[in-house]
Design an enzyme around this catalytic site. Structure first.
Site, short mmCIF file in Angstrom:
data_model
loop_
_atom_site.label_atom_id
_atom_site.label_comp_id
_atom_site.label_asym_id
_atom_site.label_seq_id
_atom_site.Cartn_x
_atom_site.Cartn_y
_atom_site.Cartn_z
N ASP A 133 24.24 7.30 -18.29
CA ASP A 133 24.76 6.27 -18.74
C ASP A 133 26.16 5.48 -18.42
O ASP A 133 26.43 4.36 -18.49
CB ASP A 133 24.72 6.41 -20.29
CG ASP A 133 25.68 7.60 -20.87
OD1 ASP A 133 26.19 8.29 -19.96
OD2 ASP A 133 25.92 7.62 -22.05
N LYS A 134 27.04 6.71 -17.99
CA LYS A 134 28.41 6.13 -17.84
C LYS A 134 29.04 7.17 -16.82
O LYS A 134 28.58 8.17 -16.84
CB LYS A 134 29.29 5.94 -18.80
CG LYS A 134 29.52 7.08 -19.62
CD LYS A 134 30.46 6.67 -20.98
CE LYS A 134 30.51 7.96 -21.92
NZ LYS A 134 31.40 7.58 -23.15
N THR A 135 30.05 6.97 -16.18
CA THR A 135 30.78 8.01 -15.27
C THR A 135 31.50 8.94 -16.41
O THR A 135 32.12 8.68 -17.55
CB THR A 135 32.18 7.33 -14.73
OG1 THR A 135 31.75 6.37 -13.83
CG2 THR A 135 32.77 8.13 -13.67
N GLU A 178 41.57 5.38 -22.00
CA GLU A 178 42.70 4.82 -22.80
C GLU A 178 43.88 5.93 -22.53
O GLU A 178 45.11 5.53 -22.58
CB GLU A 178 42.09 4.92 -24.29
CG GLU A 178 41.36 3.44 -24.58
CD GLU A 178 41.46 3.13 -25.97
OE1 GLU A 178 41.42 2.16 -26.34
OE2 GLU A 178 41.40 4.33 -26.90
#
Length: 677
Positions: free
Chosen positions: A482-484, A631
């Site tokens: 779904d994502k890195t 972040e």
């Protein structure tokens, strides 16, 4: 025929296929409806006759007005009663294991002999033990089958024993609850010597936010299994939550507690929970004693994102939402003290109701392929048995009756069929399954003994908890990410930024050794003759280096050409001449009033302000709790560029900014809005 005739015939053909497709779609829809209806009836019959009639597991009726949990201190003289059961609420013990001592053998026998291969060999092995039927031996099939099944059962038992051991560790974890001293002394005096230890009073460090001094009550440390509905628990930073609790008090600003729900829903970002506004005195034992309230909670359900309840205090009713509830599986973060009252325990917690309570035994993907091969071989055995039996009947009609010496030795047809089936039994190899099981055990030993698969950070070696589906490791066909970071380390590093069209390389977090090694490697890889791409790249970066950085009312200030070069990990063959953020800070220091310096400071200020990271001091060092590694990388880069985030609340962010003259100043910015992602 004319072309028009051909066209008309094709049109009729297309029109005739439409009703056919519609009828096929209608038949599929009817088939799915019939299948769902049969499944619903089968499920209803299973629940009615098996679960309710035989196992006596009747579904609980919903309570009339939810479960009522009064705010009481210490041991309850009368334990709280679950309205749905008519008995006290269930304990906080959880069980993730699949079997118990009583049902292990029956469940395993049912599971093993519902497998196609084992069922086939059992159907062959039982007639083989009957005297006079077997043509190959009495125990040539049943003994290897029992050895194979026993080996598999022992392996499953050992795996489930490890689950029991993990459950025991989980249930024996310690937490702090509020108890009455006199009742603890009485219970300790009336206890048998061989009984399990009761909670012991412990000394808790008194902090200004959670006052613990009281003569009648004290915080005691008990095991998670002893936590009951209605208990008041006290948690510190980094403590896991033992049960579902309603937040009464938190030492965070405005009564806010931050929790980590990664074990609950897989999300790594910190979530905030707000304590009840009408329970401001619950930070001390005296305040808890003087507070009279009753919590009305919804019946246990698996919905993690919705909670419906209310609290009655001082003749007033206030609503309760998921913003005031902390579920089991969460961890307290960035909050020194949290006090809450338990509303759900054990298997009625949200995390346990979302877990699979009765998981099926795992079957490897290779077994599906093996079952297809077994079905093919079984069909082949049936054909051979039928053909040979029919051939014998024909031979007997033609030859046996005419021979006087065997005319009275006729063999029954059922014995002939069973005899041929046993004779051709070896076509399906039982030794193949035994070999596969031994291979799995060997792979388990090799995997547990792999020294190279070791994580030094978490001190975790490679460990195989079950080898039932071990061969699936080499049969991955599709990988969905779904994502890195799902399949990688997810370590984010801030490397480049672009301000007013000029890119700057950020390498302050690299050590001097890494920088020297990188430069030596770059010098070693340089070729004596430059290619056209290198010339083009040099020209491109020369244009960037000669970029005019000017104030609207001042002359241009050209950047000096750098001698150092940088090689990107994404494009290692593209050698780049780069400007670094160290030079950026040097330029800001030399020309603080320039137009570019103003924009650069605004850029870095945005890095330091636009985030949700929470700073905290640990061992004299400032660390950040972030919702994502992205972040965290941005905030760390801002701190390395002179904008250090020292404090963050729900309403403001405090920065410590380094000035051009070497001094520092503190600035506080008000948070106007937080855009949730």
């Amino acid at each position: 025929m004319s072309p028009r005739g051909h066209a008309s015939s094709r049109g009729l053909e297309k029109q005739s296929t439409r009703p056919r497709r519609a009828s096929q779609t209608s038949r599929r829809r009817k088939y799915h409806v019939l299948e769902s209806t049969i499944h619903a009836h089968a499920s209803r019959l299973y629940k009615t006759y098996f679960l309710e009639a035989i196992l006596r597991q009747k579904p609980l009726k919903p309570s009339k007005d939810g479960r009522h949990v009064p705010l009481q201190l210490g041991h309850h003289r009368e334990p709280l009663v679950d309205e749905r059961r008519g008995n006290p609420y269930i304990s906080n013990v959880i069980r993730t294991s699949r079997y118990t001592i009583y049902d292990f053998v029956p469940k395993q026998l049912i599971f093993q002999f519902t497998r196609l291969s084992n069922a086939y060999f059992l159907a062959i092995g039982i007639p083989q033990t009957v005297p006079g039927l077997s043509t190959t031996g009495t125990y040539t099939t049943i003994v290897p089958l029992f050895f194979f099944v026993a080996l598999t059962i022992l392996k499953e038992g050992y795996d489930d024993f490890k689950r029991h051991r993990l459950d025991k560790i989980e249930n024996a974890r310690a937490t702090t609850v509020l108890r009455r001293r006199a009742l603890d002394a009485i219970s300790n005096a009336a206890r048998w010597p061989w009984s399990r230890k009761e909670p012991q009073v412990i000394t808790v460090d008194v902090d200004p936010d959670c006052d613990d001094k009281d003569d009648d009550y004290a915080w005691v440390q008990i095991e998670w299994r002893d936590v009951k509905v209605g208990d008041i628990v006290k948690l510190r930073r980094d403590d896991p939550v033992p049960a579902d609790i309603i937040l009464l008090h938190a030492t965070g600003e405005n009564g806010i507690a931050y929790i980590d729900t990664m074990d609950l829903d897989g999300e790594t970002n910190l979530k905030s929970r707000e304590s009840l506004g009408n329970f401001k005195d619950c930070y001390s034992i005296a305040g808890l004693r003087s507070t009279a309230a009753e919590f009305v909670s919804e019946d246990p359900n698996p919905d993690l994102y919705h909670y419906d309840g209310r609290v009655n205090t001082n003749g007033k009713t206030f609503p309760l939402t998921s913003n005031q509830v902390i579920y089991r599986g969460s961890t307290i973060r960035n909050t020194s003290c949290v006090i809450g009252v338990v509303i759900n325990t054990g298997e009625e917690c949200k995390i346990r109701m979302n877990a699979n309570q009765h998981p099926d035994a795992k079957k490897p993907a290779l077994e599906t392929m093996a079952n297809k091969i077994v079905l093919t071989l079984v069909f082949y055995v049936i054909v051979l048995t039928a053909g040979c039996s029919a051939g014998y009947v024909m031979w007997r009609a033609a030859t046996e009756r005419k021979s006087w010496y065997i005319s009275n030795a006729t063999v029954q047809l059922k014995q002939i069929i069973i005899g041929y089936a046993i004779q051709y039994n070896n076509i399906v190899p039982l030794s193949l399954y035994v070999t596969l099981e031994l291979t799995r055990i060997g792979q388990l030993l090799l995997l547990n003994g792999d020294i190279e698969m070791y994580d030094e950070v978490s001190d975790t070696p490679a460990r195989c908890n079950t080898n039932t589906i071990l061969e699936n490791l080499g049969q991955v066909s599709y990988v969905f990410s779904d994502k890195t970071g799902t399949l990688t380390d997810n370590a984010m590093k801030f490397r480049k930024l672009s301000i007013a069209g000029t890119s700057w390389l950020h390498e302050m977090d690299l050590s001097e050794n890494q920088a020297s090694n990188k430069q030596a490697a770059d010098a070693h890889k340089l070729s004596p003759s430059k290619s056209k791409s290198d010339d083009a790249s040099s020209a491109l970066y020369e244009d960037i280096e000669l970029f005019s950085i000017a104030s609207p009312n001042t002359a241009t200030f050209p950047l000096s050409r750098r001698s150092s070069q940088w090689r990107s990990t994404a494009r290692p063959n593209n050698l780049q001449s780069e400007l670094t953020t160290s030079e950026l800070l040097e330029y800001i220091r030399l020309r603080p009033a320039s137009y570019f310096a103003t924009r650069a400071r605004d850029y870095i200020l945005c890095l330091a302000l636009c985030h949700t990271c929470l700073p905290e001091m640990r061992d004299g060092q400032l660390e950040y709790q972030s919702s994502s590694p992205d972040e965290l990388a941005l905030v760390q880069a801002a701190s390395e560029l002179g904008y250090l985030v020292t404090h963050r609340s729900s309403q403001s962010v405090t920065l410590r900014i380094g000035l051009e003259d070497g001094k520092e100043q503190t600035e506080t910015y008000q948070i106007l809005d937080v855009i949730e992602v």
